[in-house]
Design a protein around this motif. Structure first.
Motif, short mmCIF file in Angstrom:
data_model
loop_
_atom_site.label_atom_id
_atom_site.label_comp_id
_atom_site.label_asym_id
_atom_site.label_seq_id
_atom_site.Cartn_x
_atom_site.Cartn_y
_atom_site.Cartn_z
N LEU A 95 0.86 -1.18 0.00
CA LEU A 95 0.00 0.00 0.00
C LEU A 95 0.90 1.23 0.00
N ILE A 96 0.70 2.14 -0.97
CA ILE A 96 1.53 3.34 -1.00
C ILE A 96 0.73 4.63 -0.85
N ASP A 97 -0.61 4.57 -0.96
CA ASP A 97 -1.41 5.76 -0.71
C ASP A 97 -2.85 5.35 -0.45
N ASP A 98 -3.31 5.59 0.77
CA ASP A 98 -4.71 5.35 1.10
C ASP A 98 -5.34 6.61 1.67
N SER A 99 -4.87 7.75 1.20
CA SER A 99 -5.33 9.03 1.74
C SER A 99 -6.83 9.20 1.52
N ASN A 100 -7.46 9.88 2.44
CA ASN A 100 -8.89 10.17 2.31
C ASN A 100 -9.17 11.18 1.22
N GLU A 101 -8.13 11.76 0.66
CA GLU A 101 -8.28 12.72 -0.42
C GLU A 101 -8.93 12.07 -1.65
N HIS A 102 -8.69 10.76 -1.82
CA HIS A 102 -9.23 10.01 -2.96
C HIS A 102 -9.96 8.78 -2.43
N PRO A 103 -11.18 8.91 -1.92
CA PRO A 103 -11.85 7.76 -1.31
C PRO A 103 -12.26 6.67 -2.30
N ASP A 104 -12.27 6.98 -3.62
CA ASP A 104 -12.70 6.00 -4.61
C ASP A 104 -11.59 5.07 -5.06
N PHE A 105 -10.34 5.36 -4.68
CA PHE A 105 -9.26 4.47 -5.06
C PHE A 105 -8.13 4.52 -4.03
N ARG A 106 -7.37 3.41 -4.00
CA ARG A 106 -6.16 3.32 -3.19
C ARG A 106 -5.02 2.89 -4.11
N VAL A 107 -3.84 3.43 -3.87
CA VAL A 107 -2.69 3.14 -4.71
C VAL A 107 -1.78 2.13 -4.01
N TYR A 108 -1.38 1.12 -4.75
CA TYR A 108 -0.48 0.07 -4.28
C TYR A 108 0.67 -0.03 -5.28
N SER A 109 1.70 -0.78 -4.90
CA SER A 109 2.71 -1.14 -5.89
C SER A 109 2.81 -2.65 -5.93
N ASP A 110 3.11 -3.18 -7.10
CA ASP A 110 3.31 -4.61 -7.22
C ASP A 110 4.71 -4.95 -6.70
N PRO A 111 5.10 -6.21 -6.68
CA PRO A 111 6.40 -6.56 -6.08
C PRO A 111 7.62 -5.93 -6.75
N ILE A 112 7.47 -5.45 -7.98
CA ILE A 112 8.62 -4.80 -8.64
C ILE A 112 8.50 -3.28 -8.63
N GLY A 113 7.53 -2.75 -7.87
CA GLY A 113 7.43 -1.30 -7.69
C GLY A 113 6.52 -0.57 -8.66
N ARG A 114 5.77 -1.29 -9.51
CA ARG A 114 4.86 -0.64 -10.45
C ARG A 114 3.56 -0.29 -9.74
N PRO A 115 3.19 1.00 -9.68
CA PRO A 115 1.94 1.38 -9.03
C PRO A 115 0.71 0.87 -9.79
N PHE A 116 -0.31 0.52 -9.03
CA PHE A 116 -1.63 0.19 -9.58
C PHE A 116 -2.66 0.58 -8.54
N CYS A 117 -3.91 0.65 -8.94
CA CYS A 117 -4.96 1.07 -8.02
C CYS A 117 -6.03 0.01 -7.84
N LEU A 118 -6.55 -0.06 -6.62
CA LEU A 118 -7.82 -0.72 -6.39
C LEU A 118 -8.85 0.37 -6.42
N VAL A 119 -9.89 0.18 -7.22
CA VAL A 119 -10.93 1.18 -7.43
C VAL A 119 -12.25 0.59 -6.95
N LEU A 120 -12.97 1.34 -6.12
CA LEU A 120 -14.24 0.84 -5.63
C LEU A 120 -15.25 0.70 -6.76
N HIS A 121 -15.96 -0.39 -6.75
CA HIS A 121 -16.94 -0.73 -7.78
C HIS A 121 -18.10 0.22 -7.76
#
Length: 121
Positions: A95-121
């Motif tokens: 997990l690299i960003d779960d700020s409340n500034e963006h409640p519709d998504f959270r930013v993660y990185s995969d094991p090699i450091g590439r960011p991706f997001c989980l986006v609420l349905h």
């Protein structure tokens, strides 16, 4: 229209390992006949969804400053963070960003450091 999208290929140092990470998140299967420089991830239905290609000098993107640009960004739609996040973390994501500034998504990185997001349905 001239055609349809075949796949999105992601650079990575070890394609099979990166494919297995996304397989844990998205399900499906990895083509068994893949070589070590190119691996495909398929949905259970057989539709190819991602490919992973070896980049020997891979450098992870830096987020959010983009000193090293993202170049590609994956969003994964989920029902809830609480249900999805444990799988991401157990598979090696961070997990690299779960700020409340963006409640519709959270930013993660995969094991090699590439960011991706989980986006609420």
């Amino acid at each position: 229209m001239i055609g349809t999208l075949n796949t999105t290929a992601l650079d990575c140092p070890i394609p099979l390992e990166n494919a297995k990470f996304y397989q844990t998140l998205l399900g499906g299967y990895i083509s068994p006949e893949e070589d070590t420089d190119w691996v495909n991830l398929f949905e259970p239905s057989g539709r190819q969804i991602l490919s992973f290609q070896r980049a020997r000098n891979y450098v992870a993107p830096t987020w959010p400053d983009n000193t090293v640009p993202l170049q590609v960004h994956i969003n994964i739609r989920v029902e809830s963070y609480e249900d999805a996040e444990p799988t991401v973390l157990l598979a090696g994501g961070t997990l690299i960003d779960d700020s409340n500034e963006h409640p519709d998504f959270r930013v993660y990185s995969d094991p090699i450091g590439r960011p991706f997001c989980l986006v609420l349905h």
